[in-house]
Write an enzyme that holds these catalytic residues in place. Structure first.
Site, PDB file in Angstrom:
ATOM      1  N   ALA A   1      33.500  34.109  40.441  1.00 36.69           N
ATOM      2  CA  ALA A   1      33.960  35.580  40.195  1.00 36.69           C
ATOM      3  C   ALA A   1      33.770  36.111  38.928  1.00 36.69           C
ATOM      4  O   ALA A   1      33.377  35.238  37.847  1.00 36.69           O
ATOM      5  CB  ALA A   1      35.379  35.352  40.440  1.00 36.69           C
ATOM      6  N   CYS A   2      34.243  37.109  38.687  1.00 36.88           N
ATOM      7  CA  CYS A   2      34.295  37.912  37.364  1.00 36.88           C
ATOM      8  C   CYS A   2      34.877  37.167  36.146  1.00 36.88           C
ATOM      9  O   CYS A   2      36.066  36.380  36.670  1.00 36.88           O
ATOM     10  CB  CYS A   2      35.176  39.172  37.451  1.00 36.88           C
ATOM     11  SG  CYS A   2      35.098  40.178  36.074  1.00 36.88           S
ATOM     12  N   PRO A   3      34.271  36.979  35.245  1.00 37.88           N
ATOM     13  CA  PRO A   3      33.140  37.628  34.668  1.00 37.88           C
ATOM     14  C   PRO A   3      31.953  36.947  34.768  1.00 37.88           C
ATOM     15  O   PRO A   3      30.858  37.141  34.072  1.00 37.88           O
ATOM     16  CB  PRO A   3      33.515  37.693  33.047  1.00 37.88           C
ATOM     17  CG  PRO A   3      34.270  36.523  32.849  1.00 37.88           C
ATOM     18  CD  PRO A   3      34.923  36.083  34.007  1.00 37.88           C
ATOM     19  N   MET A   4      31.689  36.028  35.691  1.00 35.12           N
ATOM     20  CA  MET A   4      30.676  34.748  35.770  1.00 35.12           C
ATOM     21  C   MET A   4      29.247  35.488  36.052  1.00 35.12           C
ATOM     22  O   MET A   4      28.312  35.294  35.193  1.00 35.12           O
ATOM     23  CB  MET A   4      31.037  33.755  36.739  1.00 35.12           C
ATOM     24  CG  MET A   4      31.848  32.794  35.943  1.00 35.12           C
ATOM     25  SD  MET A   4      31.689  32.353  34.303  1.00 35.12           S
ATOM     26  CE  MET A   4      29.964  31.477  34.218  1.00 35.12           C
TER      27      MET A   4
END
Lengths: 159, 76
Positions: free
Chosen positions: B14-17
């Site tokens: 998920a964000c920010p990955m």
């Protein structure tokens, strides 16, 4: 002089959810090749605390403060619906389910991405926090260093 | 079909990955080479579009199949 853009964040809050927002933005900005600074002050300093107990020489009031405040991001509570830590446990389960990166991992990743982590020394004194209690490879500074990083910055946030 | 020089699996993060991983992968490519990114985060389309534009890269194409979002980004 570098031509990179700059993002600076003041992390004032010591809540898990707010610290998570700050570190997600910091990692995102680093991925944009921004020079990123997070200036930790007041309760935000707890994000930089090591999780182990360290015996450091300090006064009674400082010791009590130290006991009452979370040791590191993983021990922080939620700003809303914490319910004595139950809400926090629930959020961590939900985060796992949705593959959200845990807050300790976000802090590690920020350091990997060369996000500059600064501890405000004035509020360290107020809360009785010593350098030995905080993470390695961080910087110690005051308001002038923060302004210095922000004055030609592009994004600045107070969380 | 666009030929890619490197494929990045950013699924199930998920964000920010997705954006952090894409940035790292892009560093290993030369200008003009194409990175293919696979993601499942529904925000990835807006995120990668904005990120590519800011960094001077070109988003050549994107698609979605079996809930996997695919992007082809040419390094600028």
């Amino acid at each position: 002089m570098s031509e990179n853009k700059k993002t600076t964040i003041v992390l004032f809050s010591g809540d898990y959810d707010k610290a998570m927002a700050a570190y997600i933005i910091a990692n995102g900005a680093a991925a944009y090749d921004h020079e990123v600074t997070i200036f930790h002050t007041f309760w935000g300093l707890n994000a930089l605390r090591k999780d182990e107990h360290l015996s450091v020489n300090k006064g009674l009031l400082e010791k009590i403060f130290g006991k009452m405040m979370p040791r590191g991001v993983d021990k922080m509570g939620l700003s809303k619906m914490n319910y004595l830590g139950m809400g926090k446990k629930m959020i961590k389960n939900v985060m796992k389910k949705h593959n959200a990166t845990s807050l300790p991992d976000l802090v590690d990743m920020a350091q990997e991405q060369d996000v500059k982590l600064i501890a405000c020394t004035m509020t360290m004194d107020l809360l009785g926090l010593k350098k030995e209690e905080l993470l390695d490879h961080i910087e110690y500074a005051g308001v002038a260093a923060y302004i210095g990083d922000s004055e030609d910055g592009n994004i600045t946030l107070f969380i | 079909m666009i030929e890619s020089d490197k494929v990045l699996d950013a699924t199930n993060v998920a964000c920010p990955m997705p954006i952090v991983k894409t940035k790292k992968a892009m560093q290993e490519l030369n200008s003009g080479e194409v990175l293919e990114v696979h993601a499942t985060d529904q925000g990835a389309k807006s995120d990668l579009t904005a990120w590519a534009k800011s960094g001077g890269h070109e988003l050549l194409e994107d698609s979605e199949e079996d809930q996997i979002l695919k992007f082809w980004i040419k390094k600028g």
